[in-house]
Design an enzyme around this catalytic site. Structure first.
Site, mmCIF file in Angstrom:
data_model
loop_
_atom_site.group_PDB
_atom_site.id
_atom_site.type_symbol
_atom_site.label_atom_id
_atom_site.label_comp_id
_atom_site.label_asym_id
_atom_site.label_seq_id
_atom_site.Cartn_x
_atom_site.Cartn_y
_atom_site.Cartn_z
ATOM 1 N N LYS A 22 0.492 65.866 48.677
ATOM 2 C CA LYS A 22 -0.983 65.573 49.310
ATOM 3 C C LYS A 22 -1.877 66.827 48.972
ATOM 4 C CE LYS A 22 -0.818 63.457 53.380
ATOM 5 N NZ LYS A 22 -0.390 63.279 54.620
ATOM 6 N N ARG A 92 -1.861 67.863 58.631
ATOM 7 C CA ARG A 92 -1.390 66.834 57.834
ATOM 8 C C ARG A 92 -0.098 67.425 56.902
ATOM 9 N NH1 ARG A 92 -6.035 64.742 53.981
ATOM 10 N NH2 ARG A 92 -4.732 62.737 53.999
ATOM 11 N N GLY A 101 4.483 58.014 56.196
ATOM 12 C CA GLY A 101 4.485 57.648 57.481
ATOM 13 C C GLY A 101 5.966 58.542 57.946
ATOM 14 N N MET A 103 6.001 61.675 58.621
ATOM 15 C CA MET A 103 5.727 62.941 59.376
ATOM 16 C C MET A 103 4.279 62.568 59.804
ATOM 17 S SD MET A 103 7.511 65.823 57.563
ATOM 18 C CE MET A 103 7.976 65.171 55.905
ATOM 19 N N ARG A 336 -2.895 59.316 45.551
ATOM 20 C CA ARG A 336 -1.546 59.700 45.137
ATOM 21 C C ARG A 336 -1.109 58.490 44.353
ATOM 22 N NH1 ARG A 336 0.928 58.584 51.001
ATOM 23 N NH2 ARG A 336 0.052 56.383 51.183
ATOM 24 N N HIS A 454 36.022 47.236 50.126
ATOM 25 C CA HIS A 454 35.941 46.003 49.061
ATOM 26 C C HIS A 454 34.889 45.194 49.403
ATOM 27 C CE1 HIS A 454 37.452 41.730 49.022
ATOM 28 N NE2 HIS A 454 38.216 42.392 48.212
ATOM 29 N N ARG A 616 41.892 46.021 32.511
ATOM 30 C CA ARG A 616 42.657 47.045 33.138
ATOM 31 C C ARG A 616 44.126 46.258 33.597
ATOM 32 N NH1 ARG A 616 40.890 49.812 38.790
ATOM 33 N NH2 ARG A 616 41.229 47.321 39.454
ATOM 34 N N GLU A 745 41.612 59.142 36.604
ATOM 35 C CA GLU A 745 41.070 58.817 38.186
ATOM 36 C C GLU A 745 41.879 59.876 39.023
ATOM 37 O OE1 GLU A 745 41.488 54.868 39.011
ATOM 38 O OE2 GLU A 745 43.140 54.333 37.807
ATOM 39 N N SER A 764 38.467 56.020 30.483
ATOM 40 C CA SER A 764 37.452 55.492 31.411
ATOM 41 C C SER A 764 37.333 56.244 32.673
ATOM 42 C CB SER A 764 37.315 53.902 31.541
ATOM 43 O OG SER A 764 36.466 53.562 32.186
ATOM 44 N N GLY A 766 37.369 56.428 36.270
ATOM 45 C CA GLY A 766 37.670 55.513 37.588
ATOM 46 C C GLY A 766 36.962 56.644 38.564
ATOM 47 N N THR A 767 35.706 56.581 38.942
ATOM 48 C CA THR A 767 35.380 57.789 39.664
ATOM 49 C C THR A 767 35.437 57.303 41.157
ATOM 50 O OG1 THR A 767 33.209 56.576 39.109
ATOM 51 C CG2 THR A 767 33.669 58.814 38.288
ATOM 52 N N ASN A 768 35.836 56.209 41.455
ATOM 53 C CA ASN A 768 36.180 55.797 42.917
ATOM 54 C C ASN A 768 37.422 56.713 43.415
ATOM 55 O OD1 ASN A 768 33.787 54.075 42.580
ATOM 56 N ND2 ASN A 768 35.237 52.192 42.793
ATOM 57 N N ASP A 769 38.338 56.405 42.610
ATOM 58 C CA ASP A 769 39.646 56.908 43.060
ATOM 59 C C ASP A 769 39.549 58.498 42.709
ATOM 60 O OD1 ASP A 769 41.671 55.445 43.971
ATOM 61 O OD2 ASP A 769 41.616 54.258 42.283
ATOM 62 N N CYS A 831 33.630 53.536 34.871
ATOM 63 C CA CYS A 831 33.698 52.505 35.386
ATOM 64 C C CYS A 831 33.663 52.309 36.954
ATOM 65 C CB CYS A 831 34.740 51.480 34.675
ATOM 66 S SG CYS A 831 36.447 52.257 35.190
ATOM 67 N N TYR A 851 29.558 55.250 27.118
ATOM 68 C CA TYR A 851 28.913 54.181 27.859
ATOM 69 C C TYR A 851 29.158 54.271 29.558
ATOM 70 C CZ TYR A 851 33.783 52.281 28.540
ATOM 71 O OH TYR A 851 35.038 52.003 28.750
HETATM 72 P P1 ADP Z 1 -0.272 59.895 56.115
HETATM 73 O O1 ADP Z 1 0.315 60.663 55.227
HETATM 74 O O2 ADP Z 1 0.677 59.340 57.256
HETATM 75 O O3 ADP Z 1 -1.117 58.918 55.464
HETATM 76 P P2 ADP Z 1 -2.562 61.507 56.487
HETATM 77 O O4 ADP Z 1 -2.506 63.086 56.829
HETATM 78 O O5 ADP Z 1 -2.874 61.084 55.219
HETATM 79 O O6 ADP Z 1 -0.959 60.841 57.120
HETATM 80 O O7 ADP Z 1 -3.398 61.275 57.460
HETATM 81 C C1 ADP Z 1 -3.491 59.926 58.450
HETATM 82 C C2 ADP Z 1 -4.818 59.507 58.503
HETATM 83 O O8 ADP Z 1 -5.796 60.563 59.136
HETATM 84 C C3 ADP Z 1 -5.514 59.074 57.464
HETATM 85 O O9 ADP Z 1 -6.144 57.776 57.604
HETATM 86 C C4 ADP Z 1 -6.456 60.116 56.870
HETATM 87 O O10 ADP Z 1 -7.518 59.504 56.226
HETATM 88 C C5 ADP Z 1 -7.013 60.622 58.084
HETATM 89 N N1 ADP Z 1 -7.299 61.890 58.117
HETATM 90 C C6 ADP Z 1 -6.597 63.143 57.602
HETATM 91 N N2 ADP Z 1 -7.275 64.190 57.626
HETATM 92 C C7 ADP Z 1 -8.583 63.900 57.856
HETATM 93 C C8 ADP Z 1 -9.744 64.633 57.931
HETATM 94 N N3 ADP Z 1 -10.029 66.059 57.716
HETATM 95 N N4 ADP Z 1 -10.948 64.121 58.312
HETATM 96 C C9 ADP Z 1 -10.931 62.667 58.708
HETATM 97 N N5 ADP Z 1 -9.882 61.828 58.502
HETATM 98 C C10 ADP Z 1 -8.858 62.387 58.200
HETATM 99 MG MG MG Z 2 -2.286 59.493 53.985
HETATM 100 MG MG MG Z 3 41.381 53.325 40.638
#
Ligand code: ADP
Ligand code: MG
Ligand code: MG
Length: 874
Positions: A22, A92, A101, A103, A336, A454, A616, A745, A764, A766-769, A831, A851
């Site tokens: 980001k 952020r 989602g 953090m 992104r 298994h 085998r 193996e 070959s 046999g990486t499990n064993d 394998c 392979y």
């Molecule tokens: P995530 O990675 O969960 O998308 P973000 O850091 O992108 O979290 O932010 C969550 C929300 O807050 C997003 O909708 C983003 O656009 C908004 N947001 C983040 N920073 C700002 C800011 N400086 N001004 C206005 N909205 C913001």
């Molecule tokens: Mg975001």
């Molecule tokens: Mg074996």
């Protein structure tokens, strides 16, 4: 001195490692002259330092943060906590790889009881000011202090009920104000502390919370699934706020430059006027589609469209963006490379090549190999899935989606299947006897067992969805029920499994069938032209082999001969062979098995049409095939002219304490050479027969001796093979080229590979064993305690899913070198289950294997992963 804080104007898009995705992209957009609210990034190194310092933000780093803050204040003309012109910021998180989602973000930081009044007066909009304040308290309490958002929602609902209003947006300024004081009260009650009024304290606490969130449970799990090392750390972005919730000429939205579901080249997105941050995705109100922005805010829309074009050309990939409009002005808050469905991923990759934006190699690198799964297996209907409730979580053992009625035994599963029902087989664990029941099921759920149990191995081979190691589920086999979190499910109840996530749902969720689009062939042909590794398959039946060839397999790397032993009434003959007390008796039984094996091999050779086939020899501990019940023992005893007690004694005597390290593999052939003789006759005669019928196939089998630990051991078995093979060729009056090789193996075999290669014509791995014996823990039991190892960061990955390159990999490398030293043109393959895992495939490429071999449904994944390995390691 290390620099821990960068202004957006100091960074750029190349600095992902330091600034996180980001932060790097915010810097890049700033550099491109786009309207990005000013800010700065605290680096991933600062996060690592935070942990090194015992979870403290070092004074030097705090100093840098406040220096950057003054730059921000200079640039905006506002000041954090100021009574005249207060600055508000967002805090952020942003790791190197996008972890959507994972953090949480804190908005509106910098408000306190004084600042809120200033904002109210300046904007002449007290409702906005107090709305921002209450949002800030909510987010801060949640993210920084761990007070769940939901508890605040209850307070909101109470106020709404009291005032008789339905929507948040119907609450007026006074009501918002009341909400703020209730929130603060609740905060004090819960945390025995006042909500922090000093914005600088708020800021440092928020930065720290982001660092902490790097190690929350969700983040750890996400990293494990997605191969992200914990050492990367997360960066923190501090950015001045822009407001989409200040009135009707304000708004906020998210958009993709192309359709992320289909790949269609058309702007795709949503926005909401008079809203902030997550409101769009949170479903507070129904958002409008991005096209409608043209009418609502034409100036901002035009500018946005232009920016989209620039960003796509710049990043040469589909972009996923967040924007906010404040008083009619557009601000970019994020860009992104967008997540997309597998189908969209292939279309976009091909389109971008056709548009001249990228070349074929770049296109290959754009698609995550594991994503191809989704094209090969049924998936859940996305809308239905959102509504479904997860009742338990196990290992994502075999991908795909399954909905069906619960059955607890293989027999019941088969009966229900024959009755036209959709079945989910639920077992403590599965054994070879369950195979037909597994084949009759849409999905398999087991309580015990890891990624190479298994159930997991067989399900992947069949392409059937499987969730294994789901120990939240308590089975009562007698009552035919299982209980999870206090809820009991009975036979015939519907459940659904997601084999790609490990989720279990307590209801039927609609599935949609697999669809392979026209872009698949084209895309995969690029992969095939690029890769150096060959891709073979592990297949035990003609059906699996055929499936694998359709998916592009170039041979079979592993036929497990014993997997055919359970079909129909073969098991009787096999049992007879095992409990035989004399060689003669055993030969009688083997003579019954011979034509069946030979027939199986013929069918497989025919499907493979001359592609290499590695067979085998008998590998598993014999007790797996023994009769279990007294009934079975009685009936077998009768057939073999033995008494019940005699046979029961044999069964008991065959019991082993540690069958994984017991009488199995080539040790069986050492004790009972006639087994290897029979298998040789079947392998060679079948090849001669098929060559007679189809001379163009020119079958030449590869015979693989398992579990070898010494050259002499291999030589002993090889002598039996060669002698028998010559006999069979002579009898038929033909010559046939065949090879004898071994599996590596056992660690000892890896250490002595140079010697073993004197006898072995191929290896070959046999990486499990090899993994289980190198680590010294069994693959069936490890699932139970490895969790503790991940939690305590002793191991980060399941070594049965991904080759442990450090330890096991060292043995593999050593063995490959040893083999080549003795026999420069030796063919080297893998394998084990790792043969279908992209990061393990990269390793196989680097050490120059010939392979990889994997289950049929992973063949496309391996083809792409091998191509990516070739590009990456050029
Ligand atoms: P995530 O990675 O969960 O998308 P973000 O850091 O992108 O979290 O932010 C969550 C929300 O807050 C997003 O909708 C983003 O656009 C908004 N947001 C983040 N920073 C700002 C800011 N400086 N001004 C206005 N909205 C913001
Ligand atoms: Mg975001
Ligand atoms: Mg074996």
């Amino acid at each position: 001195m290390t620099k821990y804080v960068y202004l957006f104007s100091e960074g750029n898009g190349q600095m992902r490692e330091l600034l996180g995705g980001k932060g790097a992209n915010l810097a890049e957009m700033t550099k491109l002259g786009m309207p990005v609210p000013f800010g700065f990034t605290v680096t991933t190194e600062a996060c690592n330092r935070y942990y090194d310092d015992g979870e403290q933000i070092h004074e030097d780093i705090q100093k840098e943060i406040f220096e950057a803050l003054s730059e921000l204040e200079k640039k905006t003309g506002k000041k954090l906590g100021d009574k005249e012109n207060p600055l508000l910021v967002s805090v952020r998180s942003g790791a190197r790889a996008s972890m959507p989602g994972m953090m949480d973000t804190i908005l509106n930081l910098g408000i306190n009881d004084e600042v809120v009044e200033t904002i109210a007066a300046k904007t002449n909009n007290p409702r906005f000011a107090y709305d921002s304040y209450r949002r800030f308290i909510q987010m801060f309490a949640d993210v920084v202090m761990g007070l769940s958002k939901a508890r605040f929602e209850t307070i909101i609902d109470e106020i709404k009920a009291e005032r008789g209003v339905k929507l948040d947006s119907d609450l007026n300024a006074d009501e918002m104000k009341e909400m703020v004081s209730k929130f603060k009260e609740f905060y004090r009650e819960q945390l025995h502390d006042d909500f922090p009024t000093d914005p600088r304290v708020q800021l440092i606490k928020a930065v720290e919370a982001v660092f902490m969130s790097w190690n929350n449970e969700r983040a750890i799990y996400y990293r494990q699934v997605n191969d992200i090392p914990s050492s990367w750390g997360t960066a923190v972005n501090v950015q001045s706020m822009v407001f989409g919730n200040m009135g009707n000429d304000c708004g906020t939205g998210v958009a993709f430059t192309r359709n992320p579901a289909t790949g269609e080249k058309k702007l795709f997105g949503e926005f909401l006027m008079n809203a902030q941050g997550e409101d769009v995705v949170a479903g507070v109100r129904t958002p409008q589609t991005i096209d409608q922005l043209k009418e609502v805010a034409p100036h901002a829309y035009d500018q946005f469209v232009k920016i989209c074009g620039i960003l796509e050309n710049h990043y040469k990939d589909m972009q996923d963006m967040e924007f906010t409009i404040e008083n009619g002005n557009l601000y970019m808050l994020q860009t992104r490379n967008g997540k997309r469905t597998a189908a969209a991923a292939l279309k976009i990759a091909c389109d971008l090549v056709d548009e001249g934006l990228i070349n074929e190699e770049e296109a290959l690198m754009m698609v995550d190999p594991k994503q191809l799964d989704a094209l090969l297996h049924p998936q859940f209907d996305a809308d239905e899935l959102k509504k479904a409730k997860v009742i338990a979580k196990g290992l994502a053992a075999s991908p795909g989606a399954a909905a069906g009625q619960v059955y607890f035994t293989a027999e019941d599963a088969i009966a229900a299947h024959n009755n036209g029902e959709k079945v989910v087989l639920v077992r403590l664990e599965t054994s070879p006897e369950d195979i037909q029941g597994m084949a009759a099921s849409e999905g398999i759920l087991t309580v015990r067992g890891g990624m190479t149990s298994h159930a997991a191995v067989v399900a992947r081979g069949m392409g059937t969805c499987c969730v294994s190691g789901c120990d939240d589920v308590k089975i009562n086999e007698e009552a035919k029920t299982f209980t999870v979190n206090g809820v009991t499910y009975h036979e015939k109840d519907w459940i659904s499994l997601d084999g790609s996530t490990g989720n279990v749902y307590g209801e039927a969720v609609k599935t949609v069938p697999a669809t392979i689009s026209g872009y698949f062939e084209r895309f995969m042909s690029w992969a095939d032209n690029t890769r150096k590794l060959q891709v073979r398959t592990n297949a035990d039946t003609p059906r699996d082999a055929k499936q694998a060839v359709e998916f592009g397999a170039e041979g079979i790397g592993l036929v497990r001969t014993e997997h055919m032993f359970f079909e129909g009434d073969r098991i009787r003959a096999v049992r007879e062979m095992i409990v035989s007390k004399t060689e003669e008796q055993r030969r009688v039984a083997l003579a019954k098995i011979l034509p069946m094996q030979q027939g199986d091999f013929e069918a497989i050779y025919e499907v493979m049409q001359g592609l290499p086939v590695t067979i085998r020899y008998l590998d598993p501990p014999l007790h797996e095939f023994l009769p279990n019940t007294d009934e079975e023992i009685a009936s077998l005893a009768e057939e073999m002219n033995m008494t019940f007690d005699e046979l029961k004694n044999v069964v008991v005597s065959l019991h082993e304490f540690n069958p994984m390290m017991g009488h199995r593999g080539c040790r069986l052939a050492v004790s009972y050479p006639e087994i290897a003789e029979m298998q040789t006759e079947a392998v060679i005669q079948a090849a001669i027969n098929v060559n007679k019928k189809h001379p163009e196939f020119d079958v030449h089998p590869e015979i693989m001796i398992p579990l070898v630990g010494d050259k002499a051991e291999l030589k002993f078995v090889k002598n039996i093979v060669v002698k028998k093979a010559e006999e069979v060729m002579e009898k038929n009056g033909v010559h046939l080229d065949y090879k004898v090789g071994t599996m590596i193996e056992i660690p000892r075999a890896a250490l002595l590979a140079d010697e073993i290669a004197e006898e072995a014509e191929f290896f070959s791995f046999g990486t499990n064993d090899l993994t289980q014996m190198t680590f010294g823990f069994s693959r069936d039991d490890a699932g139970g305690f490895l969790k503790d190892y991940y939690e305590k960061k002793i191991y980060e990955q399941d070594p049965f899913a991904r080759v442990d390159q450090k330890g096991v990999g060292k043995l593999i490398k050593m063995a490959a070198e040893g083999g080549r030293a003795t026999r420069p043109d030796i063919k080297l393959g893998i394998c084990g289950e790792h043969g279908g895992d992209p990061s393990s495939i990269d390793f196989c490429h680097r050490i120059g294997l010939t392979y990889v071999s994997c289950s049929p449904f992973r063949v496309p994944i391996a083809r792409l992963a091998a191509a990516q390995a070739a590009i990456r390691n050029k």
